[in-house]
Scaffold this active site. Sequence first.
Site, PDB file in Angstrom:
ATOM      1  N   LYS A   5       6.868  -4.576 -10.428  1.00 27.63           N
ATOM      2  CA  LYS A   5       6.644  -4.226 -11.839  1.00 27.63           C
ATOM      3  C   LYS A   5       6.228  -2.761 -11.969  1.00 27.63           C
ATOM      4  CE  LYS A   5       4.322  -7.483 -13.845  1.00 27.63           C
ATOM      5  NZ  LYS A   5       3.308  -8.348 -14.486  1.00 27.63           N
ATOM      6  N   HIS A  32       0.812  -1.216   0.000  1.00 24.69           N
ATOM      7  CA  HIS A  32       0.000   0.000   0.000  1.00 24.69           C
ATOM      8  C   HIS A  32       0.847   1.267   0.000  1.00 24.69           C
ATOM      9  CE1 HIS A  32      -3.214  -2.691   2.022  1.00 24.69           C
ATOM     10  NE2 HIS A  32      -3.484  -2.565   0.739  1.00 24.69           N
ATOM     11  N   HIS A  33       2.129   1.143  -0.382  1.00 24.12           N
ATOM     12  CA  HIS A  33       2.960   2.346  -0.324  1.00 24.12           C
ATOM     13  C   HIS A  33       2.464   3.398  -1.307  1.00 24.12           C
ATOM     14  CE1 HIS A  33       4.742   0.544  -3.866  1.00 24.12           C
ATOM     15  NE2 HIS A  33       5.406   1.657  -4.109  1.00 24.12           N
ATOM     16  N   SER A  66      -2.631  -0.096 -18.732  1.00 26.17           N
ATOM     17  CA  SER A  66      -3.732  -0.043 -17.763  1.00 26.17           C
ATOM     18  C   SER A  66      -3.728   1.308 -17.047  1.00 26.17           C
ATOM     19  CB  SER A  66      -3.575  -1.144 -16.703  1.00 26.17           C
ATOM     20  OG  SER A  66      -4.146  -2.347 -17.141  1.00 26.17           O
ATOM     21  N   LYS A 106      -2.730  -2.376  -7.803  1.00 25.85           N
ATOM     22  CA  LYS A 106      -3.131  -2.749  -9.167  1.00 25.85           C
ATOM     23  C   LYS A 106      -2.646  -4.146  -9.495  1.00 25.85           C
ATOM     24  CE  LYS A 106      -4.584  -1.267 -13.280  1.00 25.85           C
ATOM     25  NZ  LYS A 106      -5.355  -2.508 -13.315  1.00 25.85           N
ATOM     26  N   LYS A 138      -3.039  -8.763  -6.667  1.00 23.32           N
ATOM     27  CA  LYS A 138      -3.420  -9.817  -7.625  1.00 23.32           C
ATOM     28  C   LYS A 138      -4.649 -10.523  -7.100  1.00 23.32           C
ATOM     29  CE  LYS A 138      -1.686 -11.515 -11.454  1.00 23.32           C
ATOM     30  NZ  LYS A 138      -0.834 -10.738 -12.350  1.00 23.32           N
TER      31      LYS A 138
HETATM   32  N1  GLU Z   1      -2.231  -9.074 -15.381  1.00 20.99           N
HETATM   33  C1  GLU Z   1      -1.291  -8.183 -15.968  1.00 20.99           C
HETATM   34  C2  GLU Z   1       0.066  -8.329 -15.290  1.00 20.99           C
HETATM   35  O1  GLU Z   1       0.354  -9.316 -14.683  1.00 20.99           O
HETATM   36  C3  GLU Z   1      -1.808  -6.761 -16.029  1.00 20.99           C
HETATM   37  C4  GLU Z   1      -2.071  -6.102 -14.725  1.00 20.99           C
HETATM   38  C5  GLU Z   1      -2.770  -4.752 -14.833  1.00 20.99           C
HETATM   39  O2  GLU Z   1      -2.926  -4.242 -15.915  1.00 20.99           O
HETATM   40  O3  GLU Z   1      -3.135  -4.227 -13.782  1.00 20.99           O
HETATM   41  O4  GLU Z   1       0.910  -7.485 -15.400  1.00 20.99           O
END
Ligand code: GLU
Length: 474
Positions: free
Chosen positions: A93, A63-64, A365, A69, A105
């Site tokens: 990422k 939550h930083h 995204s 996402k 996730k």
């Molecule tokens: N599921 C994709 C990933 O692993 C996209 C995640 C997203 O767009 O939030 O990077």
Amino acid sequence: MENTNFFGDVCNFFDKAAKHLQYPAGLLQQIKMCNSVYHFQFPLRLDDENYITVDAYRVEHSHHMLPVKGGIRYSEMVNEDEVKALAALMTYKCAVANVPFGGAKGGIKVDPWKFRVGELERITRRYTSELIKKNFIGPGIDVPAPDYGTGPREMAWIADTYSTFNSSNTSQTDSMACVTGKPLSQHGIQGRKEATGRGVYYAAREACRVGEDMKKLGLTEGISGKKVIVQGLGNVGYWAGYLMQNEGGAVIVGLAEREGAIYDANGLNVEEVFKHRKETGSILNYKKAKNITNSVEALEMDCDILVPAALENQITAKNAGNIKAKIIVEGANGPVTAEAEEILLKKGVLVLADMYANAGGVTVSYFEWLKNLSHVSFGRMDRRYDESTHTNLVNVIENITGKALTQHQRSVVITGPSELDLVNSGLEDTMIHSYHQIRDVKMKNPKIDSFRTAAFVVAIDKIAVSYMDLGIFP
Ligand code: GLU
């Protein structure tokens, strides 16, 4: 192949990288661990009136930065360890790609190909309602997206369910930003579908552009003419292969799917193979290509670049020694295990880690989220204005020089950018910039042995700074 220690592997990679940084142990621990793990079950009425219980998860790793996402996957292999590992990878990422979000996730333990559309819709809508109940979804809280086994259709159901429950005037306005990867007609963005594959292509292309690194690998500079094998003809693998072939000029020599693989040293046409698989139900028996019935064996065939774009745990200690590729671009999350990476590094293979190589999806995204919150598509306000400014400029130059541009030259100079142009350009910039940020860290510190460790160093550093700027850690 099930890896029951995927999160452990990610933490080991993290620890290895953290040694190159000077942050307090408590801060590193805070970054590494998952902040919230939500595991729940709900009943599903099947079309035949029977009931089953569905196992589901949402993990918010860090939550930083908010929102957090990450995609939602539908697979029979989903388990808590896997979702935690994938959520953690999302945090790193986003940091690597400069997407200002924390990582998360979701996963539902179902085989989506065994359910009917109505059943999948009930699963998705119920999953969304459960997330709403616990405040695990919202434009400023947690924003899901597609992943393995899900796509724009599921995202549209999520957006619709969320907006039904958030009907007050203010929350309704931004409700479409609760999820990304939606269909275009449902407030999606141009280029999101191809984004992960396009990012994989840009990653491979950028690596091949660095002549000095290619020389060390015994390869020539540039992606054009490089022999490529792609594992997985899903959304990521298909677009990565298609763009490497059609924009990059690479030769796709092998394609692998669940039912088997095909190989042709003279090159395969990705689009045609995709159509062939759709028509016949199998990738096998395509023209003159050689059939390989054990799909994993295809990864060991001769090539320069290997793109594992299916699932995690595909290159393990068992087959790493037999890999011929000099460059591996991780289209999937976690396709190379920690043990396999050690073997590959000894062989001098360049592994472009998932948290960088497949960051194209979350990057676009982010653009979709921005579009939803600003309620206007990119290029809408300035395209025509840009075109008229460019036209005036060209007219002035033609007047002064007395020379006229050809029709083609005029249109190249004048045309203003469409939404797709802007999305692809933003994505390209992200992939190129992040590549060199990671490579520079590796070049400056010879003790950093891999691209993955360097990527983790970049990510941890950014997250640590953001915690310290919050004043939580001194
Ligand atoms: N599921 C994709 C990933 O692993 C996209 C995640 C997203 O767009 O939030 O990077």
